[in-house]
Design a protein around this motif. Structure first.
Motif, mmCIF file in Angstrom:
data_model
loop_
_atom_site.group_PDB
_atom_site.id
_atom_site.type_symbol
_atom_site.label_atom_id
_atom_site.label_comp_id
_atom_site.label_asym_id
_atom_site.label_seq_id
_atom_site.Cartn_x
_atom_site.Cartn_y
_atom_site.Cartn_z
ATOM 1 N N HIS A 34 12.948 16.865 7.136
ATOM 2 C CA HIS A 34 12.486 16.337 5.856
ATOM 3 C C HIS A 34 11.010 16.729 5.733
ATOM 4 O O HIS A 34 10.451 17.367 6.633
ATOM 5 C CB HIS A 34 12.625 14.814 5.813
ATOM 6 C CG HIS A 34 14.020 14.335 6.096
ATOM 7 N ND1 HIS A 34 14.989 14.256 5.124
ATOM 8 C CD2 HIS A 34 14.621 13.918 7.248
ATOM 9 C CE1 HIS A 34 16.114 13.798 5.668
ATOM 10 N NE2 HIS A 34 15.921 13.597 6.953
ATOM 11 N N CYS A 67 10.497 13.061 -0.548
ATOM 12 C CA CYS A 67 10.844 14.068 0.456
ATOM 13 C C CYS A 67 10.697 15.410 -0.246
ATOM 14 O O CYS A 67 11.149 15.575 -1.375
ATOM 15 C CB CYS A 67 12.268 13.892 0.946
ATOM 16 S SG CYS A 67 12.756 15.190 2.108
ATOM 17 N N GLU A 126 11.470 18.510 1.260
ATOM 18 C CA GLU A 126 12.206 19.560 1.983
ATOM 19 C C GLU A 126 13.680 19.316 1.685
ATOM 20 O O GLU A 126 14.186 18.223 1.983
ATOM 21 C CB GLU A 126 11.944 19.428 3.490
ATOM 22 C CG GLU A 126 12.639 20.461 4.345
ATOM 23 C CD GLU A 126 11.895 21.778 4.363
ATOM 24 O OE1 GLU A 126 10.667 21.759 4.516
ATOM 25 O OE2 GLU A 126 12.558 22.821 4.215
ATOM 26 N N CYS A 174 17.026 18.485 2.022
ATOM 27 C CA CYS A 174 17.573 17.991 3.278
ATOM 28 C C CYS A 174 19.020 17.571 3.145
ATOM 29 O O CYS A 174 19.595 17.023 4.081
ATOM 30 C CB CYS A 174 16.727 16.816 3.773
ATOM 31 S SG CYS A 174 16.659 15.468 2.595
ATOM 32 N N HIS A 223 18.903 14.523 -1.326
ATOM 33 C CA HIS A 223 17.479 14.798 -1.079
ATOM 34 C C HIS A 223 16.601 14.258 -2.209
ATOM 35 O O HIS A 223 15.568 13.636 -1.968
ATOM 36 C CB HIS A 223 17.295 16.311 -0.912
ATOM 37 C CG HIS A 223 15.922 16.809 -1.220
ATOM 38 N ND1 HIS A 223 14.845 16.572 -0.406
ATOM 39 C CD2 HIS A 223 15.452 17.525 -2.274
ATOM 40 C CE1 HIS A 223 13.767 17.125 -0.948
ATOM 41 N NE2 HIS A 223 14.113 17.694 -2.071
ATOM 42 N N MET A 263 15.483 10.624 -2.179
ATOM 43 C CA MET A 263 14.775 10.144 -0.991
ATOM 44 C C MET A 263 13.338 9.788 -1.367
ATOM 45 O O MET A 263 12.383 10.465 -1.014
ATOM 46 C CB MET A 263 14.793 11.256 0.055
ATOM 47 C CG MET A 263 14.961 10.742 1.458
ATOM 48 S SD MET A 263 15.171 12.109 2.573
ATOM 49 C CE MET A 263 14.006 11.644 3.831
#
Ligand SMILES: [Cu+2]
Length: 308
Positions: free
Chosen positions: A232, A267, A269, A271, A275, A278
């Motif tokens: 992440h 977040c 990245e 993931c 995602h 997040m």
């Protein structure tokens, strides 16, 4: 060693040809007086315009607004201010280079445009100019490298004994924030722990249930980043900074908040499926408010056994 001056006579097999039938080519040197005057004027004014534009940009950078920050969010930490200043400096350098290059192009187009079929004065193999345009880019890269390395070292510095330590755990698809300095003996975690819900994807949604990260102004805050599953990345937008959260590879960074702030962290990245959900809440508050909040969390989590 290349010749520095134009040969008097044409090289064999490559005769110079004047396409201007009305004027012989030998008249070129004496006929270029007005051209030279214009070139002199251009040489005088192009650097002046570049300096004026550079000064304008540099002084405009003293005020902080969306334009002078060139798209960067308003910084809320000492480190973020350094990042924004580096960003602005890089833009000023780029503008100065751009102004010189555009100025040279426009000057060439205006003052050296084709006025007749006379072959213009040939200035190839000008060694000083060739050295100049080889050395100047090296100097520019060196200057940019110096400031980037200096500021990167500052942003990455981990001074010992931070005032507040936060353990950030990223997982699919949420965050857990723990404050190991603040004990909660009767909870399963043993320390102040902030959990929450994954964003439900609705607007308005369950924003108030997202995990909460709260940190104080004017104190050094160390983040220790760990992941339980995939990579992440931890991003509080106005930190002007992101750092990866990698399984089996603890990452760290430190900030000193300077400004009160309430917002949503992310977040950054990709993931997995959720995602984009997040998210977490971020609150930067005064040291006194932080102390009161931590005490309230300790009391509440002690009585609930850590259940939130
Ligand atoms: Cu993630």
């Amino acid at each position: 060693m290349p010749a520095l001056v134009e040969p008097e006579s044409p090289p064999p097999g490559r005769p110079y040809v004047s396409l201007n039938r009305s004027a012989p080519s030998s008249a070129g040197a004496s006929g270029s007086g007005p051209l030279r005057a214009r070139a002199r004027r251009a040489r005088r004014w192009v650097p002046r315009a570049a300096i004026a534009a550079g000064v304008l940009l540099a002084t405009a950078g003293c005020q902080s607004n969306a334009f002078t920050r060139m798209g960067m969010p308003a910084p809320v930490t000492k480190q973020a201010k350094v990042v924004v200043t580096l960003w602005q400096g890089s833009w000023i350098a780029a503008w100065c280079v751009g102004i010189v290059v555009w100025g040279a192009i426009i000057a060439a187009v205006i003052f050296f445009r084709k006025r007749s079929d006379r072959v213009p004065e040939q200035v190839r193999y000008n060694l000083p100019i060739e050295i100049l345009y080889t050395v100047v880019p090296f100097i520019m890269v060196g200057v940019l490298f110096f400031f980037t390395a200096r500021d990167e070292n500052y942003v990455d510095a981990l001074p010992p004994h931070p005032d507040v330590v936060v353990t950030v755990t990223g997982f699919q698809w949420g965050w857990e924030f723990q404050y190991p300095q603040y004990k909660v003996p009767k909870s399963e975690y043993g320390q102040v722990t902030e959990l929450g819900q994954t964003w439900n994807g609705e607007v308005p949604g369950n924003e108030n249930q997202l995990p909460l990260l709260e940190i104080p102004i004017g104190q050094t805050v160390r983040f220790n980043l760990v992941s339980t599953d995939v990579i992440h990345a931890f991003w509080v937008v106005p930190f002007d900074f992101k750092r990866d959260v990698i399984p089996d590879h603890p990452n760290h960074f430190e900030v000193t908040p300077t400004t009160a702030y309430t917002g949503i962290g992310r977040c950054t990245e990709l993931c997995g499926l959720y995602h984009s959900r997040m998210l977490f809440r971020v609150k930067i508050v005064s040291a006194a408010q932080f102390k009161a909040w931590i005490a309230a969390q300790q009391a509440q989590q002690n009585s609930s056994g850590g259940v939130q």
